[in-house]
Design a protein around this motif. Sequence first.
Motif, PDB file in Angstrom:
ATOM      1  N   VAL A 226       0.857  -1.184   0.000  1.00  0.00           N
ATOM      2  CA  VAL A 226       0.000   0.000   0.000  1.00  0.00           C
ATOM      3  C   VAL A 226       0.889   1.230   0.000  1.00  0.00           C
ATOM      4  O   VAL A 226       1.748   1.399   0.879  1.00  0.00           O
ATOM      5  CB  VAL A 226      -0.948   0.007   1.211  1.00  0.00           C
ATOM      6  N   LEU A 227       0.696   2.082  -0.979  1.00  0.00           N
ATOM      7  CA  LEU A 227       1.526   3.272  -1.152  1.00  0.00           C
ATOM      8  C   LEU A 227       0.652   4.497  -0.949  1.00  0.00           C
ATOM      9  O   LEU A 227      -0.339   4.699  -1.672  1.00  0.00           O
ATOM     10  CB  LEU A 227       2.137   3.268  -2.556  1.00  0.00           C
ATOM     11  N   PRO A 228       0.934   5.316   0.041  1.00  0.00           N
ATOM     12  CA  PRO A 228       0.002   6.393   0.403  1.00  0.00           C
ATOM     13  C   PRO A 228      -0.228   7.426  -0.688  1.00  0.00           C
ATOM     14  O   PRO A 228      -1.272   8.072  -0.714  1.00  0.00           O
ATOM     15  CB  PRO A 228       0.651   7.022   1.639  1.00  0.00           C
ATOM     16  N   ARG A 229       0.705   7.585  -1.597  1.00  0.00           N
ATOM     17  CA  ARG A 229       0.520   8.598  -2.650  1.00  0.00           C
ATOM     18  C   ARG A 229       1.244   8.146  -3.915  1.00  0.00           C
ATOM     19  O   ARG A 229       2.457   7.941  -3.891  1.00  0.00           O
ATOM     20  CB  ARG A 229       1.085   9.946  -2.192  1.00  0.00           C
ATOM     21  N   VAL A 230       0.487   7.966  -4.994  1.00  0.00           N
ATOM     22  CA  VAL A 230       1.090   7.654  -6.292  1.00  0.00           C
ATOM     23  C   VAL A 230       0.452   8.545  -7.351  1.00  0.00           C
ATOM     24  O   VAL A 230      -0.641   9.095  -7.154  1.00  0.00           O
ATOM     25  CB  VAL A 230       0.893   6.170  -6.676  1.00  0.00           C
ATOM     26  N   GLU A 231       1.136   8.673  -8.449  1.00  0.00           N
ATOM     27  CA  GLU A 231       0.574   9.380  -9.601  1.00  0.00           C
ATOM     28  C   GLU A 231      -0.107   8.335 -10.488  1.00  0.00           C
ATOM     29  O   GLU A 231       0.532   7.380 -10.917  1.00  0.00           O
ATOM     30  CB  GLU A 231       1.672  10.095 -10.376  1.00  0.00           C
ATOM     31  N   PRO A 232      -1.388   8.496 -10.764  1.00  0.00           N
ATOM     32  CA  PRO A 232      -2.108   7.466 -11.529  1.00  0.00           C
ATOM     33  C   PRO A 232      -1.781   7.523 -13.015  1.00  0.00           C
ATOM     34  O   PRO A 232      -1.331   8.550 -13.535  1.00  0.00           O
ATOM     35  CB  PRO A 232      -3.577   7.808 -11.275  1.00  0.00           C
ATOM     36  N   TRP A 233      -2.047   6.403 -13.676  1.00  0.00           N
ATOM     37  CA  TRP A 233      -1.905   6.320 -15.129  1.00  0.00           C
ATOM     38  C   TRP A 233      -3.253   6.626 -15.764  1.00  0.00           C
ATOM     39  O   TRP A 233      -4.304   6.153 -15.330  1.00  0.00           O
ATOM     40  CB  TRP A 233      -1.455   4.920 -15.553  1.00  0.00           C
ATOM     41  N   SER A 234      -3.233   7.416 -16.825  1.00  0.00           N
ATOM     42  CA  SER A 234      -4.405   7.600 -17.673  1.00  0.00           C
ATOM     43  C   SER A 234      -3.910   7.871 -19.086  1.00  0.00           C
ATOM     44  O   SER A 234      -2.711   8.108 -19.304  1.00  0.00           O
ATOM     45  CB  SER A 234      -5.292   8.758 -17.196  1.00  0.00           C
ATOM     46  N   ALA A 235      -4.817   7.843 -20.034  1.00  0.00           N
ATOM     47  CA  ALA A 235      -4.424   8.122 -21.415  1.00  0.00           C
ATOM     48  C   ALA A 235      -3.919   9.551 -21.568  1.00  0.00           C
ATOM     49  O   ALA A 235      -3.120   9.842 -22.464  1.00  0.00           O
ATOM     50  CB  ALA A 235      -5.601   7.867 -22.355  1.00  0.00           C
ATOM     51  N   GLU A 236      -4.377  10.463 -20.714  1.00  0.00           N
ATOM     52  CA  GLU A 236      -3.934  11.860 -20.787  1.00  0.00           C
ATOM     53  C   GLU A 236      -2.661  12.097 -19.986  1.00  0.00           C
ATOM     54  O   GLU A 236      -1.871  12.989 -20.320  1.00  0.00           O
ATOM     55  CB  GLU A 236      -5.052  12.769 -20.276  1.00  0.00           C
ATOM     56  N   THR A 237      -2.480  11.319 -18.932  1.00  0.00           N
ATOM     57  CA  THR A 237      -1.298  11.449 -18.076  1.00  0.00           C
ATOM     58  C   THR A 237      -0.705  10.057 -17.875  1.00  0.00           C
ATOM     59  O   THR A 237      -0.887   9.436 -16.829  1.00  0.00           O
ATOM     60  CB  THR A 237      -1.675  12.075 -16.719  1.00  0.00           C
ATOM     61  N   PRO A 238      -0.004   9.547 -18.886  1.00  0.00           N
ATOM     62  CA  PRO A 238       0.439   8.141 -18.844  1.00  0.00           C
ATOM     63  C   PRO A 238       1.672   7.938 -17.964  1.00  0.00           C
ATOM     64  O   PRO A 238       2.778   7.665 -18.443  1.00  0.00           O
ATOM     65  CB  PRO A 238       0.738   7.841 -20.315  1.00  0.00           C
ATOM     66  N   ARG A 239       1.461   8.059 -16.670  1.00  0.00           N
ATOM     67  CA  ARG A 239       2.569   7.932 -15.707  1.00  0.00           C
ATOM     68  C   ARG A 239       2.927   6.469 -15.509  1.00  0.00           C
ATOM     69  O   ARG A 239       2.098   5.658 -15.096  1.00  0.00           O
ATOM     70  CB  ARG A 239       2.162   8.556 -14.380  1.00  0.00           C
ATOM     71  N   LEU A 240       4.157   6.127 -15.797  1.00  0.00           N
ATOM     72  CA  LEU A 240       4.656   4.763 -15.612  1.00  0.00           C
ATOM     73  C   LEU A 240       5.812   4.780 -14.618  1.00  0.00           C
ATOM     74  O   LEU A 240       6.669   5.670 -14.655  1.00  0.00           O
ATOM     75  CB  LEU A 240       5.141   4.179 -16.936  1.00  0.00           C
ATOM     76  N   TYR A 241       5.816   3.785 -13.729  1.00  0.00           N
ATOM     77  CA  TYR A 241       6.915   3.596 -12.796  1.00  0.00           C
ATOM     78  C   TYR A 241       7.751   2.412 -13.263  1.00  0.00           C
ATOM     79  O   TYR A 241       7.221   1.337 -13.545  1.00  0.00           O
ATOM     80  CB  TYR A 241       6.376   3.321 -11.386  1.00  0.00           C
ATOM     81  N   GLU A 242       9.050   2.612 -13.361  1.00  0.00           N
ATOM     82  CA  GLU A 242       9.957   1.560 -13.808  1.00  0.00           C
ATOM     83  C   GLU A 242      10.382   0.705 -12.618  1.00  0.00           C
ATOM     84  O   GLU A 242      10.800   1.222 -11.575  1.00  0.00           O
ATOM     85  CB  GLU A 242      11.192   2.179 -14.459  1.00  0.00           C
ATOM     86  N   GLY A 243      10.256  -0.598 -12.790  1.00  0.00           N
ATOM     87  CA  GLY A 243      10.648  -1.511 -11.725  1.00  0.00           C
ATOM     88  C   GLY A 243      11.341  -2.739 -12.279  1.00  0.00           C
ATOM     89  O   GLY A 243      11.512  -2.906 -13.490  1.00  0.00           O
ATOM     90  N   VAL A 244      11.709  -3.619 -11.380  1.00  0.00           N
ATOM     91  CA  VAL A 244      12.385  -4.864 -11.754  1.00  0.00           C
ATOM     92  C   VAL A 244      11.853  -5.985 -10.886  1.00  0.00           C
ATOM     93  O   VAL A 244      11.748  -5.841  -9.661  1.00  0.00           O
ATOM     94  CB  VAL A 244      13.915  -4.761 -11.578  1.00  0.00           C
ATOM     95  N   LEU A 245      11.490  -7.088 -11.537  1.00  0.00           N
ATOM     96  CA  LEU A 245      11.217  -8.346 -10.852  1.00  0.00           C
ATOM     97  C   LEU A 245      12.483  -9.189 -10.910  1.00  0.00           C
ATOM     98  O   LEU A 245      13.104  -9.298 -11.976  1.00  0.00           O
ATOM     99  CB  LEU A 245      10.066  -9.086 -11.517  1.00  0.00           C
ATOM    100  N   SER A 246      12.855  -9.792  -9.808  1.00  0.00           N
ATOM    101  CA  SER A 246      14.080 -10.577  -9.796  1.00  0.00           C
ATOM    102  C   SER A 246      13.854 -11.907  -9.110  1.00  0.00           C
ATOM    103  O   SER A 246      13.162 -12.002  -8.092  1.00  0.00           O
ATOM    104  CB  SER A 246      15.214  -9.798  -9.107  1.00  0.00           C
ATOM    105  N   ALA A 247      14.409 -12.926  -9.720  1.00  0.00           N
ATOM    106  CA  ALA A 247      14.458 -14.258  -9.146  1.00  0.00           C
ATOM    107  C   ALA A 247      15.909 -14.706  -9.189  1.00  0.00           C
ATOM    108  O   ALA A 247      16.798 -13.995  -9.689  1.00  0.00           O
ATOM    109  CB  ALA A 247      13.540 -15.208  -9.911  1.00  0.00           C
ATOM    110  N   GLU A 248      16.153 -15.891  -8.692  1.00  0.00           N
ATOM    111  CA  GLU A 248      17.529 -16.368  -8.631  1.00  0.00           C
ATOM    112  C   GLU A 248      18.191 -16.372  -9.999  1.00  0.00           C
ATOM    113  O   GLU A 248      19.353 -16.027 -10.157  1.00  0.00           O
ATOM    114  CB  GLU A 248      17.552 -17.775  -8.033  1.00  0.00           C
TER     115      GLU A 248
END
Length: 962
Positions: free
Chosen positions: A243-265
């Motif tokens: 749960v993140l108390p404040r994020v910028e939402p994605w929409s077609a007008e404001t396409p906010r993307l957060y870059e992340g990484v999934l990692s396994a062994e």
Amino acid sequence: MSYLTEFAPGAGRLRPRAFFASDAPALGLDGVWRFRLAGSAAEVTPGFETDDFDDRGWGELPVPAHWQMHGHGAPAYTNVRYPFPLDPPHVPDENPTGEYRREFTLPNGWPEGPAVLRFEGVDSCFAVWLNGRPLGWSTGSRLPAEFEVGGVLRPGRNVLAVRVHQWSPGSYLEDQDMWWLSGIFRSVTLLARPADGIADFFVHAGYDHRTGAGTLRVETGDGVRLTVPELGLADVPADEEHVLPRVEPWSAETPRLYEGVLSAEGERVPVRIGFRTVAVEDGVLKVNGRRVLFRGVNRHEWHPDHGRAVPPETMRRDLLLMKRHNVNAVRTSHYPPHPAFLDLCDELGLWVVDECDLETHGFQRVGWRGNPSDDPRWRDAFLDRMRRMVERDKNHPSVVMWSLGNEAGTGGNLAAMAAWTRERDPGRPVHYEGDRACSYVDVHSRMYASHEEVDLIGRRADEDGGADSTDGGGARRRTLPFVLCEYAHAMGAGPGGLTEYQRLFEAHERCQGGFVWEWIDHGIRRTGPDGTEWFAYGGDFGEPLHDGNFVADGLLFPDRVPSPGLAEYKKVVEPVRIGVADGRIEIVNGHDFAGTGHLEFRWSVEEEGVAVAGGRLDVPVLAPGERAEVAPPEVPAGKAETWLTVRAVLAADLPWADAGHEVAWGQGLLSPAPPPPARRPGPVTGKDGLLRVGPAVFEERTGRLLRLGGLPVDAPRLDLWRAPTDNDHGLHGRGTPDEALWRRLGLHRLRHRLVDVAVEDDALLVRTRVAPAATDLAVLADFRWWGDGDGLVLEVRAEPVGDWDCPLPRLGVRTAVPAALSHVEWYGGGPGEAYPDMCRAARVGRFAATVDELQTPYVRPQENGNRTGVRWARLTAPDGTGLRIDGAPAFELTARRWTTEDLDAARHTHELRPHDRVYLHLDAAHHGLGSASCGPGVLPEHRLTAGPRSLTLTFTPYRSAP
């Protein structure tokens, strides 16, 4: 090849999963493959899959590609009809079969263990072998298929063999209004799959619009960790809810993307996360708590040289064009697109209705007898196609609805698809237009509903679900949001009526916009012996069964040049409304999510199209839905017709357009043109059977214009005809098409009779009767000519005779001038073509073009190129001689190097041959365009009904440009 008679969707494939890249080794297998085309499945090459098969005598074919686009067989186009007998699951013995071979060397260091051979798209059915070992087979042309090959790969040389059939049982599920094209048309990739890697994942990123909080959970395997630096998440368990108390939402007008990484062994996977929540609440489709309004287009994948093998750079170009023309949504008609396209939608910002690779439309022609949608034998194939789409595309925030497919009737298999989808992904609504009762969908969707019907639906007064609906379920249907999944058929000149649709979308909360059919004309580029390029459509390849140019129905021409229809759509769906009237400026922010902080407002004042003042307008930043009144700039009164134009442009560069790109505009009249000075007409004089009126010479007996100054000008004649548009043809419209009414009446073969010639009050009066053969209907036309200084004035008064029961195509005069007068400058509506119901994009200004540039090259030639509201126009030759035409107050202008009859007769643009004249149409009025090629016709207010009309023009010849 028993699979060619099986209902099953495939064998030997791995379960579907998300499309993603990772740091695991991968080897692209695109490039030039060895290729042979067999005439049927019975003529395939024995042993072609073996290591030691000698393919040196074969040809070559690029992958990805369609073999028909490279000279192997020919394309064929049908809209609804299957090009083979309805005998499911059987297909004809004449089944072209492509045999492909590709040798590749496994790179040094390639890891031992599991590996996957992935095909992104093969049309329509294929079987695959690696190093002589069969891997399996698959159908579902525009869906991925993966095969486990870890135990088959070997160091060094490997041989991949693929057999592709044009027809298969899967073809019965792929009747999608497009060219029938075959082959490996999307990429092929070999992927190492680490045993301790990431097999699959599903990003769940919700947004609470009330608190601004985001919730993030990645459904994946045990032990997978997640890192998103911008969110403060560092190596946390992926499958836990964060749960993140404040994020910028994605929409077609404001396409906010957060870059992340999934990692396994054994593997790291980059992920892009967009927080958004889709829900249907109180009968309204909402994203992040707000109603959305789709300003959408339907998009087939198409390239005029490559077919559906669309290069990535072309996809990006398409999306940039969409964004720059205010398009905010795409329906992927009628199959999932290349996965790279959805990556671009996430990045640039477009709502996506992701549609399954399914259509059985041809069964409608036999009353839906045998339709696979309600045949249990096909259920696995239906569910397989839905699973493969949802699993592949589930991680795209741009995808806000799943669509079961298109025009496949109704039945239990579709209901099963919907049920599976809701269970797998309850966070997106399910769409399918064919379920008129709305028993297994979450939105009420229609195609080509009339404006009247959309209004009823918006008011929840649609008792029977539409004029062509016999389904029940009205009570449930009226609780759902309404979307026009197809409307405004963009075939040829048009579409008309966009403005009226948009007003309804904005007036009724339930009506949430729609998707224009469609994005691009599917013309295939051809080159004539003289190097002239043109675009082929159905029937141009000798198909025994085809649907002509119905495949050319887009807002872009095949070469991706925007049509006038796209310019009109951009104006109609502007996300900012600018009203300039009555001494005030009103700005309305029509965005669903974005404020106007990214925009700058500029104003300019023009006197008769010449800029005299301009600057920036101080407009407060408006939240979505807010409006403001702004004081107009103080400018002195104009000495000519004066207009104030206000433009909203990008204040800074954005990923899809540079600073200064125009998003919206509005225009208002500040001062009208002063009345012309009163002049006494010059006298009409006669000698030797000729009459001189001002600068013109007429034949005394007939009243026919012979010369205008030094210019040979064809005598103007009343004209009622236009080369019928695709919408005039009304291929799939309601009632009798306009063209049929016009031809039945004979408006294409008018006859002219001179009634009287007289000189009255210093004017030459020529009365004519214009009528088609075999009817007593007619138009009486009085041509009144008089001299006015250096000019010649023509006043035309037209009066219909008889009971006309159809609209007129146009009403005006037709004339011609020397071909040298090839440069046109005009003051009036522009810069592009416009007609009564497609004129919002025409702004008042001064414009210039060559006669050739005034033409709109519709794939099938037809009426085009009209400029509206023209106050004056000048046609000039290179030596400076020319002709000025003034309206009182305005006229419609068309200038061409060929006649209406030439346009009417031609099937392709290259068949039009220039004459030694420029043919002018100077019209008082035009009939609208409508959308009757597959939708409603011309609205009553835009119909050119027969009635008294007048037109006043002044012709002034000159020897050097003023």
